[in-house]
Enzyme design. Sequence first.
Site, short mmCIF file in Angstrom:
data_model
loop_
_atom_site.label_atom_id
_atom_site.label_comp_id
_atom_site.label_asym_id
_atom_site.label_seq_id
_atom_site.Cartn_x
_atom_site.Cartn_y
_atom_site.Cartn_z
CD GLU A 467 -2.89 26.26 107.23
OE1 GLU A 467 -2.68 26.60 106.17
OE2 GLU A 467 -3.82 26.85 108.13
CG ASP A 539 -3.70 30.11 109.30
OD1 ASP A 539 -2.90 29.60 109.91
OD2 ASP A 539 -3.19 29.94 107.67
CG ASP A 541 -7.82 30.94 105.75
OD1 ASP A 541 -8.07 29.94 105.94
OD2 ASP A 541 -6.41 31.46 105.70
CG ASP A 543 -6.46 28.35 101.52
OD1 ASP A 543 -7.54 28.22 100.94
OD2 ASP A 543 -6.45 29.32 101.37
#
Length: 677
Positions: A467, A539, A541, A543
């Site tokens: 991303e 990532d 997390d 998102d």
Amino acid sequence: MSKSDDLFAALDKRVGDLKEVAKAGRRTTVVPMKKVVGGDTDSYSAADIEVLEGLEPVRRRPGMYIGGTDEKGLHHLFAEVIDNSMDEAVAGHANWIEVEVGADGFVTVSDNGRGIPVDPHPKFKDKSALEVIMTMLHSGGKFDSKVYDTSGGLHGVGISVVNALSESMEVEVARGRRLYRQRFARGLPVEKLKDLGEVHNRRGTRIRFKPDEQIFKTATFKVDRLFAMSRAKAYLFAGVEIRWSADAALVQGTEIPEKATFHFPGGLSEYLAAELGKEKTITPIFAGKTEKASGHGAAEWAVAWYPGDGFVRSYCNTIPTGDGGTHETGFRTALLRGLKAYADLSGNKRAASITADDVMTSAGAFLSVFIREPEFVGQTKDRLSSPEAARVVENAVRDPFDHWLVSSPNDANRLLDWVIERAEERLRRRQEKEIGRQSATRKLRLPGKLADCSARGTADTELFIVEGDSAGGSAKQARNRNTQAVLPLRGKILNVANAGRDKLAQNQQLADLMQALGVNSRNYRDADLRYDRVIVMTDADVDGAHIAALLITFFYREMPDLIRDGHLFLAVPPLYRLSQGAKVAYARDDKHREELMKKEFAGKGKVEVGRFKGLGEMMPAQLKETTMDPGKRTLLRVEIVEDEITGKAVESLMGNKPEERFRFIQDRAAFAHDLDI
């Protein structure tokens, strides 16, 4: 007198002869025989006009009446005979039909109907009505609706054609407590009608016949085909019982029983259930029937959608219409309009593009209509052309279908989504054909942001989907350029679970992704895939998890075989970096961090804990060591559970129904903790 005067005189005389034949009640067909060309020998006169009487036209041109002399034409003879018995049953005069197949090539069809009339015919007083019916074309009791309200035979040629094309035929009629019999050979009576005397507990007609080997290429019936035709008739009319028997020698080594009785009160619904067998349907069978109102027809139907090639088997007055016709048009129209109306009611705008073909492409359906004086294309009645049939079927099906959809919203939504998928697949294929034509001569162009690997083959090659440009920059520096490629994506991709095919086709990120992979959406072929492993690296997390979920949804909905073939993986990047002096370790999540603190760093001084905000903040060396180096990293293979759970989960969590996600959150809210918000 000139030569032309002689010709006209001869023609006048011949016309006069034909009129005399007509007065005598003989059926005639005029056939031009020949024309000789050459000098003074040119001739084409009345002497060259041949008159075919009685059933001779049928024997000369059988294809005009039964479609040909092949296997299909042969079995059409049986259809004509059993259809007459079915007409008696549908009219309420018979409740059983017997079919007997003998080893000698004869087939016998019996019923307990009214029996063919045997009294002298008013116009041909030297012939019985039975002989007229059996030996003259266009004779019968079905030209008006006084004797039969609905019937399969309309032209008065069916049974006489069977007689003409049979080596031998025997007809027995039990009528008025007396038994009569007459025998025929190749359309001609070999004896007069015989009164065999008084008979009790018997009525109806019994026809025994053997096809003529002089006519048919192969005059032997296929017992499995006769069995299927007989059983189908019982499904088409619940009020009839069909009794089957075949010589043991004919069914030996087959699954066809020697004796069987067919009676199906469930009608077409039962027929469809038997035909689909263990096929897993999208919804329960939608079935129904209407009784015939005055001046109108009646219809019965059964339809179900399933993951296979669709089929529609239709009938008119129990006659199979293999080429469809107006009744099928009415059926398709009713289903299409019903689904579109339900889509409008439920606010589903994606249904605007569906067509009747989308509705029927994976539908299994049986349709039967009864109408007065139907019109067919051709004598073999393979296609119905009566405009009235379309109205009868559409009016019969539409209201029950609307009610069925509204009363079963879960089934209705499932069906609507299924049909929409078929429509979007059709649009996708059309667009791919257009793109294929436009780019057939172009060289493969890879997306500009793709950092491809240098290996020529696909063995051990990997594509990392990351991303953003920042993460992409780190990944490009950390990769093995020979086997590892990197494709950065900008933000979150389109959620294909609630987007139409048009939006998907216009999405540049997904187009870049498919182009990099070398595959073509649902036309996925493993041989086209340019990489051995496709690794989603986002990532660690919320998102990142969301982006990973969107990508997995894309692969699951558009190219599930990529997952089934074991090509899709999730990278497991660290969330924390733990350091104590020269000692460094990486933790995947909070739980892993606590484990490392207890096992690796306990009692040895202060531990520095750093949290990575994203892959873009990691040094290339760190990213390589933790996430990209095959010798040190951890990969999670994505797999599909082969049952309804996966499909339902994707639809509930990623689909276009927010109430499903809300229900999911409500059901699990009590178990949530340590939320990352």
